[in-house]
Structures are given as C-alpha cells and as structure tokens.
Design a protein around this motif. Structure first.
Motif, short mmCIF file in Angstrom:
data_model
loop_
_atom_site.label_atom_id
_atom_site.label_comp_id
_atom_site.label_asym_id
_atom_site.label_seq_id
_atom_site.Cartn_x
_atom_site.Cartn_y
_atom_site.Cartn_z
N UNK A 1 -19.62 3.81 67.38
CA UNK A 1 -20.71 4.39 67.40
C UNK A 1 -20.11 5.10 65.89
N UNK A 2 -19.12 5.24 65.89
CA UNK A 2 -18.45 6.16 64.09
C UNK A 2 -19.32 4.61 63.20
N UNK A 3 -18.82 3.10 63.64
CA UNK A 3 -19.36 2.60 62.43
C UNK A 3 -21.16 2.26 62.81
N UNK A 4 -21.79 2.00 64.12
CA UNK A 4 -23.28 2.30 63.90
C UNK A 4 -23.72 3.39 62.86
N UNK A 5 -22.52 4.64 63.19
CA UNK A 5 -24.11 5.77 62.22
C UNK A 5 -23.19 6.07 60.90
#
Length: 367
Positions: A76-80
């Motif tokens: 999620x951190x990477x997607x955001x």
C-alpha cells in the motif's frame, strides 16, 4: 396476566441493558477524554532508535529482498507513492500519539531550514555541499570505518531486524528497546530525509560514544563549563568529521544541537569554541595513527600517548585517549574564563574571540 408479566420483565431487562450500555459508553468517553494527546504547537523530542527504525522500514518496504516488502501494508505504501517524510510522519504519529502528530516532520524540517538560513545565509547549496563531502560507504566498509564493538554490533543488528522483519514494530517493542544509549532527537531526523538512515545512525552513534567516554573519563563531572564537557564537545566533533564530514559536523553541533536547547552565553560560546578544536584546529593530530614513538597531541604539548597504551583499541577509542591527554594538560592547552551563568553575552563573546584558537575553553573548576 402471564403475558403482561413477561412484557414487564422484558422492559426491565432492556432498561438494565440500556443503562449498562450508557455506563460503558460513559466509561469509554471518560477514557478517551483523559487520554493524553499531542501538543501540536510543540516540537517534542522522540527516541532516536525509533526514528532510525522507521527510516530503515521505509527502505525495506522498497527492497524486494526484505521480508517486509511482501506485506500488504508495504504494498500500500508503494501504491500510494508515499515519500519518506510522509512515512515518518505517519509512523511517528501512530507510535507516539502523545507526542507526535500529523505535520510534525514538516514542522521539524521548516525549523531546520530556518536555522540553517540564519547561520549560513548562502545556504541554497548546503545539502549538496554536505552530500559531496559525506563518506558514503558499503556496509562492510562502514563497519570497518566505525569499528563497532560486539555490543554495538548486536544493538545495530537488533535495530535492523525490527526494521526489516515482516511485522511492523509497535510501541511496546520500541519502549522496551529504548535506553539512554541513544538520546531523543528531533532536528537530526532531517538527516534521515536528506541522506538516509545510515547517516542518521552515524550521527547518533557519534553522540552516544562521546557521552559514554566522557562519563568513563570524568564520571559525573561533565556538566556545563567543566573539563568533561569540553572533552565531550571536542570528541564528538572529531568523530562526526570522521564519520559524516566537516560540514555535517558543523550542521549538527553548531546549528542543530546548540539551538535545540539554548544555553547561557558562557556555555554557548564555550561549546562553539571547543567544537572548532575537535572539528578543525586539532582534528588531524587527534586522528592520526600512533607511531612507534608515540604521537604529540598538540603543537606545544610535551605529553604523548605511547603506542603500547593504545595498541588493540579501536581507532575511535585511541582518539578519545589523545583528546583526554590534551584536555588534562590545562597549563598548555586550556584557557580558563571567569564566567558564570549570569555573564552577559557581549562579554563572553569578546573573550571567546580573544582566546587562542589552539586552546580549549572551560569556565567551571568545580569537581
């Protein structure tokens, strides 16, 4: 009649249940209202270990070889496309809701920029200037540079394990971990943002070593104005220049730590003067390898530290021994100033400017 009785009992039961729910809700509200919340006008100190771990977490989230990379939260951190500053902000507020808050990291960064501009008006290139000087090194080379003791190696391994493992460290783990090895920080977290966790760790390790060896040589006599305090400032500047470069040493010692906790003029100008002793004026003498005949500690200093006294010690402990010998020769190497906490700034500043650049300053002879 029987039905009425059952209905009455049901009403009583529902009333009791509703009262119980209201009581529980009041208790919950009381708990929430009394829970300590962060003061968003303040810039509190936070455990340096936690800051380091969060920085390493961020790197692990983007490193496909780490266990943490494959967790849903990391994905999620990477997607955001979360930046390190944003991630630090989120995690610090999550872990320390009583102190940190959304916007904390941005506030620290603005404070740091303001201090740099005030101390160095032409500061547009300060980050690139420091970056060009930093001794970037691979892990193996860095370990050799810093010569970790077995205890330090174990500590660093633990910090890195907490950062890279699948689970994200919680407050319980960090509170158990936190000791006085690394003191709490705020301004230095900008080092994490600019140059990464490795450089942040070098800064914190330098400070920890200086605190430890100051206590080793001087016990409790490391308070402001004393020789132990002079040792600490000279030594940490020497280490910081070795591990992070001369400009970073200036930034940390003269800008960040001198302004994070403002001192009386006698302490402020003593610190700035002694910082220069370790960072510039005697740096090469304190750090040069010890020869067979010993090494002279300063130009006019007759005492030497023999090779036998230093043999087998890590280089950073040899440096500490040289600085200790330098400090202890108060006749040749010191300037005692008759200051106290009430001495006005203009008097202290003028006296410091007139003090020999090759001699350290102290103003407190109490033991």
């Amino acid at each position: 009649m029987s039905n009425l009785k059952h209905i009455s009992l049901l009403i009583v039961a529902l009333s009791l249940s509703f009262a119980s729910c209201r009581t529980q809700q009041r208790a919950l509200n009381s708990t929430v209202s009394t829970q300590e919340t962060a003061d968003t006008t303040a810039i509190p100190l936070l455990p340096a270990e936690a800051i380091y771990i969060i920085g390493q977490e961020y790197l692990a989230i983007h490193d496909s070889a780490s266990a943490k990379y494959h967790t849903p939260r990391a994905a999620q951190v990477r997607r955001d496309s979360t930046t390190m500053a944003e991630y630090l902000d989120q995690r610090l507020a999550e872990l320390y809701p009583d102190r940190a808050y959304p916007g904390y990291v941005a506030k620290v960064s603005r404070w740091a920029e303001m201090l740099i501009r005030r101390e160095m008006p032409a500061s547009a290139t300060i980050r690139s200037d420091i970056g060009a000087e930093l001794p970037h090194a691979a892990n193996a080379a860095e370990s050799a540079l810093m010569e970790h003791t077995p205890e330090e190696k174990a500590r660093l391994t633990l910090l890195n394990t907490l950062a890279t493992q699948t689970d994200f460290a919680d407050r319980t783990a960090l509170d158990t971990l936190h000791t006085d090895l690394f003191e709490e920080e705020h301004l230095a977290l900008t080092i994490m943002l600019w140059y990464g966790p490795r450089m942040f760790y070098r800064v914190m390790q330098s400070k920890a070593r200086a605190e430890h060896l100051a206590r080793h040589y001087y016990g409790e006599n490391t308070n402001s104005g004393k020789r132990g305090d002079a040792f600490k400032h000279i030594y940490v500047n020497t280490l910081l220049r070795q591990y992070t470069g001369r400009l970073m040493s200036w930034l940390i010692m003269d800008v960040y730590w001198e302004h994070a906790s403002p001192n009386a003029p006698c302490d402020h100008f003593m610190d700035l003067h002694n910082n220069q002793i370790g960072r510039n004026n005697h740096y090469h003498i304190f750090t040069q390898p010890t020869g067979d005949a010993g090494v002279s500690l300063a130009g006019s200093l007759e005492q030497t530290v023999s090779k036998g006294d230093l043999e087998g010690l890590p280089a950073w402990q040899q440096t500490a021994a040289r600085i200790y010998q330098f400090i202890e020769d108060t006749t040749a190497n010191s300037t005692f100033q008759p200051w106290d906490k009430q001495t006005p700034s203009f008097i202290v500043k003028k006296a410091e400017q007139q003090s020999p650049a090759q001699q350290y300053i102290y103003w407190n002879k109490e033991e």
